[in-house]
Design a protein around this motif. Structure first.
Motif, PDB file in Angstrom:
ATOM      1  N   ASP A 124      -9.062 -13.414  12.198  1.00 17.25           N
ATOM      2  CA  ASP A 124     -10.399 -13.635  11.639  1.00 17.25           C
ATOM      3  C   ASP A 124     -10.425 -13.139  10.198  1.00 17.25           C
ATOM      4  N   VAL A 125      -9.536 -13.683   9.337  1.00 19.85           N
ATOM      5  CA  VAL A 125      -9.402 -13.184   7.982  1.00 19.85           C
ATOM      6  C   VAL A 125      -9.913 -14.163   6.941  1.00 19.85           C
ATOM      7  N   MET A 129      -8.510  -3.830   5.270  1.00 24.52           N
ATOM      8  CA  MET A 129      -7.337  -3.669   4.425  1.00 24.52           C
ATOM      9  C   MET A 129      -6.087  -4.274   5.068  1.00 24.52           C
ATOM     10  N   ILE A 130      -5.985  -4.191   6.390  1.00 25.10           N
ATOM     11  CA  ILE A 130      -4.891  -4.874   7.085  1.00 25.10           C
ATOM     12  C   ILE A 130      -4.986  -6.376   6.832  1.00 25.10           C
ATOM     13  N   GLN A 131      -6.182  -6.903   6.945  1.00 27.69           N
ATOM     14  CA  GLN A 131      -6.387  -8.336   6.717  1.00 27.69           C
ATOM     15  C   GLN A 131      -6.012  -8.739   5.300  1.00 27.69           C
ATOM     16  N   GLU A 132      -6.373  -7.877   4.334  1.00 28.03           N
ATOM     17  CA  GLU A 132      -6.040  -8.185   2.939  1.00 28.03           C
ATOM     18  C   GLU A 132      -4.537  -8.231   2.740  1.00 28.03           C
ATOM     19  N   VAL A 133      -3.844  -7.192   3.206  1.00 29.62           N
ATOM     20  CA  VAL A 133      -2.398  -7.134   3.023  1.00 29.62           C
ATOM     21  C   VAL A 133      -1.715  -8.312   3.711  1.00 29.62           C
ATOM     22  N   TRP A 134      -2.235  -8.732   4.857  1.00 34.30           N
ATOM     23  CA  TRP A 134      -1.646  -9.864   5.576  1.00 34.30           C
ATOM     24  C   TRP A 134      -1.774 -11.166   4.779  1.00 34.30           C
ATOM     25  N   LEU A 135      -2.736 -11.231   3.888  1.00 28.54           N
ATOM     26  CA  LEU A 135      -2.911 -12.424   3.059  1.00 28.54           C
ATOM     27  C   LEU A 135      -1.929 -12.482   1.890  1.00 28.54           C
ATOM     28  N   TYR A 136      -1.274 -11.371   1.571  1.00 29.10           N
ATOM     29  CA  TYR A 136      -0.329 -11.367   0.469  1.00 29.10           C
ATOM     30  C   TYR A 136       0.898 -12.205   0.828  1.00 29.10           C
ATOM     31  N   PRO A 137       1.512 -12.859  -0.135  1.00 30.88           N
ATOM     32  CA  PRO A 137       2.785 -13.549   0.123  1.00 30.88           C
ATOM     33  C   PRO A 137       3.817 -12.567   0.681  1.00 30.88           C
ATOM     34  N   HIS A 139       6.918 -11.905   0.125  1.00 35.06           N
ATOM     35  CA  HIS A 139       7.792 -11.150  -0.782  1.00 35.06           C
ATOM     36  C   HIS A 139       7.057 -10.020  -1.480  1.00 35.06           C
ATOM     37  N   TYR A 140       5.716 -10.048  -1.505  1.00 32.58           N
ATOM     38  CA  TYR A 140       4.933  -8.916  -1.992  1.00 32.58           C
ATOM     39  C   TYR A 140       4.597  -7.963  -0.838  1.00 32.58           C
ATOM     40  N   ARG A 141       4.135  -8.539   0.268  1.00 32.26           N
ATOM     41  CA  ARG A 141       3.674  -7.722   1.405  1.00 32.26           C
ATOM     42  C   ARG A 141       4.768  -6.790   1.916  1.00 32.26           C
ATOM     43  N   LEU A 142       6.007  -7.266   1.948  1.00 38.23           N
ATOM     44  CA  LEU A 142       7.094  -6.472   2.515  1.00 38.23           C
ATOM     45  C   LEU A 142       7.565  -5.358   1.587  1.00 38.23           C
ATOM     46  N   GLN A 143       6.976  -5.257   0.410  1.00 38.44           N
ATOM     47  CA  GLN A 143       7.268  -4.141  -0.499  1.00 38.44           C
ATOM     48  C   GLN A 143       6.220  -3.034  -0.391  1.00 38.44           C
ATOM     49  N   ILE A 144       5.177  -3.278   0.406  1.00 42.29           N
ATOM     50  CA  ILE A 144       4.033  -2.366   0.446  1.00 42.29           C
ATOM     51  C   ILE A 144       4.064  -1.500   1.698  1.00 42.29           C
ATOM     52  N   SER A 145       3.851  -0.198   1.515  1.00 42.23           N
ATOM     53  CA  SER A 145       3.665   0.712   2.644  1.00 42.23           C
ATOM     54  C   SER A 145       2.196   0.643   3.049  1.00 42.23           C
TER      55      SER A 145
END
Length: 229
Positions: free
Chosen positions: A9-10, A167-175, A177-183
């Motif tokens: 539901d994002v 914030m989980i929903q926001e990070v999940w929207l990142y591409p 190659h960006y998302r997997l660099q974020i803690s």
């Protein structure tokens, strides 16, 4: 940067709205006229850049690659996450050009490796005047205001779970190659002011329930998140 449909539901999320409604044509038009005058800056992950306080002097910044957080220097408050293509420093340029007292002090924080282009303020003004780009600048500023209003509705007067969920929903929207660099825990803590123990407890319970898959702090998958905790 594009969003993609999932079973989460994002799609009503403020960040999803920001991506979908971003005036890309206006930004790209301005980029095309400014890039020949720019100075390239490579900002490594985890590094800071203080707008108008670095060696480059007073000017605007174009984000061409990477995710960058926009922070109020005086309070340390994370205001928003910026993604390419983006123009940064329009309000700062206004303050500098008109000598507005108590001007904004903002810092960029690289969530990933990021590529920036610095444009001197006078060069920006001269180019926008010459190419008649002020209508495009107005579109960008209007979009930014509407996005901040939508974000305000997301975070004001809600409980800690609702903040973490958003914030989980926001990070999940990142591409990817960006998302997997974020803690994810660090990302949430920096922006929410919530205690690390509270964040980790909620993330652990969501993982236990099969709603998220987080490995070494990286968000790998999300299923439909619960409405409440």
């Amino acid at each position: 940067m594009k969003t993609h449909l999932t079973d989460n539901d994002v799609f009503e999320h403020y960040f999803s709205f920001a991506v979908q409604s971003k005036p890309i044509k206006a930004i790209e038009k301005i980029f095309s006229h400014l890039l020949p005058y720019g100075k390239k800056i490579q900002l490594k992950k985890g590094k800071h850049y203080r707008i108008n306080e670095e060696d480059e002097g007073v000017g605007l910044l174009l984000i061409t690659d990477g995710l960058v957080s926009f922070i109020n220097t005086d309070t340390g408050h994370f205001i928003s996450t910026l993604y390419p293509p983006t123009i940064i420093g329009l309000s700062h340029g206004y303050n500098a050009f008109y000598n507005v007292p108590d001007s904004l002090r903002s810092t960029l924080y690289a969530e990933t490796d990021a590529d920036l282009i610095f444009i001197p303020l006078q060069t920006f003004i001269d180019t926008v005047d010459k190419q008649n780009l002020w209508h495009d600048v107005a579109r960008i500023l209007a979009h930014r205001i509407v996005t901040l209003m939508n974000k305000e509705k997301t975070y004001i007067g809600v409980d800690s779970y609702s903040i973490i969920k958003s914030m989980i929903q926001e990070v999940w929207l990142y591409p990817d190659h960006y998302r997997l660099q974020i803690s994810l825990p660090k990302f949430i803590q920096n922006r929410s002011g919530l205690s690390r123990s509270r964040i980790m407890k909620i993330l652990f319970d969501l993982k236990l329930g099969g709603y998220v898959n987080i490995v070494n702090g990286k968000l790998l998958s999300v299923s439909k998140l619960p409405t409440s905790y």
